[in-house]
Design an enzyme around this catalytic site. Sequence first.
Site, PDB file in Angstrom:
ATOM      1  N   HIS A   1     -30.123  35.072   9.343  1.00  0.00           N
ATOM      2  CA  HIS A   1     -29.925  35.762   8.072  1.00  0.00           C
ATOM      3  C   HIS A   1     -28.578  35.450   7.443  1.00  0.00           C
ATOM      4  O   HIS A   1     -28.138  36.142   6.540  1.00  0.00           O
ATOM      5  CB  HIS A   1     -30.109  37.272   8.254  1.00  0.00           C
ATOM      6  N   ASP A  12     -31.657  37.145  13.292  1.00  0.00           N
ATOM      7  CA  ASP A  12     -30.975  38.063  12.376  1.00  0.00           C
ATOM      8  C   ASP A  12     -29.677  37.396  11.930  1.00  0.00           C
ATOM      9  O   ASP A  12     -29.602  36.165  11.919  1.00  0.00           O
ATOM     10  CB  ASP A  12     -30.770  39.426  13.061  1.00  0.00           C
TER      11      ASP A  12
END
Length: 394
Positions: free
Chosen positions: A243, A220
Site C-alpha cells: 500500500h 499492506d
Amino acid sequence: MANPMFNLLVSPLLLVLIFGSTTSGSSASVVVYNVVSMGARPDGRTDSTKAFLDAWEAACASVRSAVIYVPRGQFLLRNAATFKGQCRNSDITFRIDGVLLSPPYFSDDHWISFQYVKGVSIYGGTLDAQGSALWACRTEGHNCPKGATSLFFSNSEDIVINGLESVNSKMFHIVIDGCKNVDVRGVLVKAPGDSPNTDGIHVQQSTGVTIMRSGIHTGDDCISVGPGTSNLWIEQVDCGPGHGISIGSLAKSYDEPGVQNVTVKGVAFRGTTNGLRIKAWGRPSKGFVRNVLFQHAYMSNVENPIVIDQNYCPHDHCPHEGSGVAISHVTYEDIRGTSATQVAVKFDCSPRNPCTGIRLMDVKLSYNGNHAALSSCSHADGTAYGFVIPASCF
Ligand SMILES: *[C@@H]1O[C@H](CO)[C@@H](O)[C@H](O)[C@H]1NC(C)=O
C-alpha cells in the site's frame, strides 16, 4: 558502537576469535553463545524458545560484548520470545544463519520482541511466521487470533537490523515503537499482496530511525509512520506489492504527538495502491505533520502516486469532523512514472485545517502509460516549481 571489535564481528569467520590481551593486563574478548549448545534444535519441530531466552539472559548479564549465534537450520520458537533489558551489556549481536519459525497459530501480540534494550544488533537470519493459515481464517471471518507482530522493538536505543528477511508475518512484520537511533539496512520483507495487515515496517514514537536499501513486498503499507515520529530517514527502498509509504493514519486520538522531519528518497513503487501518502482521520487532534521531503521517487502503475487524505476513513462510521492534524511544509521533488488512475496527485485537506506550504518540484506523472493525468486539490495551499505534470491545482 564505539567498540573497536564491532567491525570485526561483521565477519562470521571471526566469531570464534577470542581477542588476547591487547592493553595492559585486561583481556578484551567477545563471548559467544551458540543457541544449539544451549539446547536449541535445528529440526523445525522442537521448541527452542527456552534456549534462545537462556542465551539472551547470559548475554544480557555479561559485561563483555556478546554474540548470540544461530547456525543454519530451522528453529521453532513456539512461544513469544521476549528479550528484555535493562542489561549490563550494551553490545549484544544476534548473528543468524538459520530460519526462525513461528507456529501457524499463536495468541500473543508479538512473536519476537525486544524491550528496554540498548546496543542490540541483528545480522542476517530469516523470520518465517507462517501466517497463511491465519490470513485464511480471518478472510473467512471465523473467530481467529488477531495475529502477532513478527519482530517488535520497544523503548530501546542503538539498534541495528541488517540483512534480515521476514516472510509471511501474521500481522506487521517489523514494529519500532518508542525507540531512539535505529538503523535498518538490507532487509527483505515478503508476503503475498493480498495478505491482510502485513505491514512491512511500522515506526512510531521514535526518533533517529533510518531504513535503507531494503525490499518490501507485502499486503499492506510497505512502511507506515505513526504519531510521535521524528528524524526518520528512508532511502533506496523497493516497495510493491503493497500500500505504499504512509505517514498515518493520524488523528486516532486527540492528544497525539506530531510527526516531523521525515525524508523519503530514492523509493521505487511498483503496482502499489498508494505511493507517497499522508492520511489522517477527520476528527480533532493536537497531532501534526511538518517538514517532510519526498525526493526521487519512481512510480510504476501506482493507483494514487501522491496523496494527502485528511478525511481518511476506509470503512463505515466516519467521523466527518474535519481533521485537526495540521499538515505543513511537505515537498515532493523529482517524482516520476505512471499512475494507474487518472488523478495522480490528490490533496484532500480539511477546511478546518488546510494543508500549507506544499511544494511540487519536477513532478512528471502520466496516467496508464501516456494519457494525461490530473491533480485535485481541496483546501491545499502550495507552490509549484520547475516542470510539474499534471499541472498543480493550488
Ligand atoms: C532531521 O533528521 C535527520 C535524520 O533523518 C537528522 O540528521 C537532522 O539533523 C534532522 N534535522 C533536524 C532539524 O532535526
